[in-house]
Design a protein around this motif. Structure first.
Motif, PDB file in Angstrom:
ATOM      1  N   PHE A  91      18.203 -14.804  -9.668  1.00 59.98           N
ATOM      2  CA  PHE A  91      17.668 -15.764  -8.699  1.00 59.98           C
ATOM      3  C   PHE A  91      16.632 -16.698  -9.329  1.00 59.98           C
ATOM      4  CE2 PHE A  91      18.494 -11.650  -6.625  1.00 59.98           C
ATOM      5  CZ  PHE A  91      19.530 -12.014  -5.777  1.00 59.98           C
TER       6      PHE A  91
ATOM      7  N   PHE B 269      16.554 -15.013   5.289  1.00 61.30           N
ATOM      8  CA  PHE B 269      16.941 -13.611   5.398  1.00 61.30           C
ATOM      9  C   PHE B 269      15.776 -12.772   5.912  1.00 61.30           C
ATOM     10  CE2 PHE B 269      20.045 -15.105   2.219  1.00 61.30           C
ATOM     11  CZ  PHE B 269      21.212 -14.614   2.788  1.00 61.30           C
TER      12      PHE B 269
ATOM     13  N   GLY C 272       5.818 -13.097  -4.612  1.00 64.59           N
ATOM     14  CA  GLY C 272       6.928 -12.160  -4.633  1.00 64.59           C
ATOM     15  C   GLY C 272       6.458 -10.745  -4.929  1.00 64.59           C
TER      16      GLY C 272
ATOM     17  N   PHE D   8      15.806 -10.260  -0.897  1.00 63.81           N
ATOM     18  CA  PHE D   8      16.312 -11.577  -1.296  1.00 63.81           C
ATOM     19  C   PHE D   8      15.188 -12.612  -1.282  1.00 63.81           C
ATOM     20  CE2 PHE D   8      20.577  -9.908  -0.062  1.00 63.81           C
ATOM     21  CZ  PHE D   8      21.164 -10.099  -1.298  1.00 63.81           C
ATOM     22  N   SER D   9      14.307 -12.511  -0.305  1.00 64.35           N
ATOM     23  CA  SER D   9      13.206 -13.471  -0.222  1.00 64.35           C
ATOM     24  C   SER D   9      12.239 -13.306  -1.386  1.00 64.35           C
ATOM     25  CB  SER D   9      12.467 -13.280   1.101  1.00 64.35           C
ATOM     26  OG  SER D   9      11.377 -14.151   1.195  1.00 64.35           O
TER      27      SER D   9
ATOM     28  N   VAL E   3      13.639 -14.141  -5.077  1.00 61.02           N
ATOM     29  CA  VAL E   3      13.642 -15.559  -5.426  1.00 61.02           C
ATOM     30  C   VAL E   3      12.242 -16.011  -5.794  1.00 61.02           C
ATOM     31  CG1 VAL E   3      13.960 -17.880  -4.477  1.00 61.02           C
ATOM     32  CG2 VAL E   3      15.690 -16.125  -4.089  1.00 61.02           C
ATOM     33  N   LYS E   4      11.238 -15.504  -5.082  1.00 62.89           N
ATOM     34  CA  LYS E   4       9.862 -15.915  -5.370  1.00 62.89           C
ATOM     35  C   LYS E   4       9.388 -15.395  -6.730  1.00 62.89           C
ATOM     36  CE  LYS E   4       7.653 -18.327  -2.218  1.00 62.89           C
ATOM     37  NZ  LYS E   4       8.844 -18.849  -1.586  1.00 62.89           N
TER      38      LYS E   4
ATOM     39  N   SER F 175      16.408 -18.170   1.012  1.00 66.17           N
ATOM     40  CA  SER F 175      16.021 -16.777   0.811  1.00 66.17           C
ATOM     41  C   SER F 175      15.054 -16.315   1.892  1.00 66.17           C
ATOM     42  CB  SER F 175      15.382 -16.601  -0.567  1.00 66.17           C
ATOM     43  OG  SER F 175      14.168 -17.340  -0.660  1.00 66.17           O
ATOM     44  N   SER F 176      14.155 -17.197   2.318  1.00 63.25           N
ATOM     45  CA  SER F 176      13.197 -16.819   3.357  1.00 63.25           C
ATOM     46  C   SER F 176      13.870 -16.642   4.711  1.00 63.25           C
ATOM     47  CB  SER F 176      12.096 -17.875   3.465  1.00 63.25           C
ATOM     48  OG  SER F 176      11.363 -17.952   2.266  1.00 63.25           O
TER      49      SER F 176
ATOM     50  N   PRO G 102      10.569 -15.012 -10.059  1.00 62.20           N
ATOM     51  CA  PRO G 102      11.924 -14.730  -9.596  1.00 62.20           C
ATOM     52  C   PRO G 102      12.592 -13.681 -10.494  1.00 62.20           C
ATOM     53  CG  PRO G 102      11.951 -16.665 -10.969  1.00 62.20           C
ATOM     54  CD  PRO G 102      10.542 -16.123 -11.029  1.00 62.20           C
TER      55      PRO G 102
ATOM     56  N   TYR H 256      16.187 -22.986  -2.560  1.00 64.37           N
ATOM     57  CA  TYR H 256      16.153 -21.569  -2.921  1.00 64.37           C
ATOM     58  C   TYR H 256      15.148 -20.820  -2.052  1.00 64.37           C
ATOM     59  CZ  TYR H 256      19.129 -21.040  -7.060  1.00 64.37           C
ATOM     60  OH  TYR H 256      20.205 -20.922  -7.904  1.00 64.37           O
ATOM     61  N   THR H 257      13.959 -21.406  -1.896  1.00 59.39           N
ATOM     62  CA  THR H 257      12.923 -20.739  -1.106  1.00 59.39           C
ATOM     63  C   THR H 257      13.307 -20.684   0.368  1.00 59.39           C
ATOM     64  OG1 THR H 257      11.264 -21.561  -2.650  1.00 59.39           O
ATOM     65  CG2 THR H 257      10.467 -20.758  -0.562  1.00 59.39           C
TER      66      THR H 257
END
Length: 332
Positions: free
Chosen positions: A81, A31, A108, A70-71, A74-75, A28-29, A77, A24-25
């Motif tokens: 996400f 992007f 995030g 998006f990054s 997710v963080k 998303s990162s 979250p 996930y990380t």
């Protein structure tokens, strides 16, 4: 965190949880990484102060904002996400859960404040209704989902999803009250959730289970533990004179100036949060004592008490004297 969860996790699903966290990380990162490269090819620089003076065209700014979103989503979250977070919390050791709740989730919020709002203010205002929508749904969804959980760590993990939804609402209110409230809530959440995960870890060491139905009446055999758990649970729902109250109040105040309906729905989610926290306290601490496990339920040792003492002090101190942090927030 990947190695902490995968190597030192407490259950059989730890490998799956570590891969969820990592993938996930990572994806998303990617992007955000592509957006940074795109900005570099468009402007010829990645210097933050220089980029703040450069006006990007509307399409580029919105594209980069979405990539950064998006990054950071997710963080946080944010819904939807958040799937990796309950898994990572449940499988991580106590120290991993404390790091995850106290530090990692705040990246995030920092990213939204520093980069999304700092570099792309027009796109942030354009997408603010979208942020408000998913954040409000996240607050309510997390509160309702928490009512159905039986694992102690999952209850705190889903409550973190709700609190991070409140943080994004405060940040994208674009007023002083909302942003200050969001920063205060992030600080408070790191303290309160970290302490709750420590307490659950101490309970797990004694009984080797986190399922609620195996516990009842802990206040009879663990009074010091029970007092600490009550304090942090009440702080988690924003009781006045605790650190979370000031942040949540300022977020609702800032949100009300922008969108009164969103503020009302957030307050509804906070009421549901009070419901699951009080229900958890009732099932865990009160009621009839389960006599078959009395020998395993010894109270906090002196060492454990002194570990929790700074958390207790900060929770009460920041609830009574929040201006000590607000002064520094407004300076910068």
């Amino acid at each position: 965190m990947y190695f902490i969860v995968g190597s030192y996790g407490s259950r059989q699903r730890k490998i799956r949880a570590s891969y969820l966290l990592f993938l996930y990380t990572l994806f998303s990162s990617m992007f955000m990484f592509l957006a940074i490269l795109y900005i570099y090819f468009e402007t010829g620089t990645t210097d933050f102060q220089t980029l703040k003076t450069i006006q990007l065209d509307s399409f580029t700014e919105k594209f980069c904002w979405l990539a950064f979103f998006f990054s950071f989503a997710v963080k946080m979250p944010l819904l939807p996400f958040h799937i990796w977070l309950p898994e990572a919390h449940c499988e991580a050791p106590t120290s991993g859960s404390v790091i995850l709740a106290g530090i990692l989730l705040k990246l995030g919020g920092f990213g939204f404040l520093r980069f999304s709002i700092g570099l792309f203010p027009e796109s942030s205002a354009y997408f603010a209704p979208f942020i408000f929508t998913i954040s409000v749904f996240g607050v309510i969804y997390a509160s309702v989902t928490t009512l159905q959980q039986v694992d102690l760590k999952k209850i705190i993990a889903y409550s973190s999803v709700g609190h991070m939804g409140l943080v994004t609402i405060g940040l994208f209110s674009f007023n002083t009250q909302g942003i200050i409230g969001a920063i205060l809530l992030m600080i408070s959440h790191g303290i309160v959730s970290g302490a709750l995960f420590l307490l659950i870890g101490l309970l797990y060491e004694r009984h080797h289970t986190r399922i609620i139905r195996y516990y009842s009446g802990l206040i009879h055999t663990m009074p010091a533990f029970s007092v600490c758990f009550i304090l942090f649970s009440l702080a988690n729902i924003g009781l006045p004179l605790t650190s979370s109250f000031v942040g949540e109040f300022l977020i609702i105040l800032g949100c009300f100036e922008i969108n009164s309906w969103a503020a009302l729905l957030c307050a509804t989610g906070m009421v549901l949060g009070g419901g699951y926290s009080l229900w958890l306290l009732n099932r865990l601490l009160f009621g009839n004592l389960k006599t078959n496990s009395v020998k395993n339920l010894r109270d906090l040792t002196r060492f454990e008490f002194f570990i929790l003492l700074p958390f207790v002090f900060l929770t009460i101190f920041l609830g009574i004297f929040p201006e000590t942090i607000i002064t520094y927030i407004t300076l910068y």
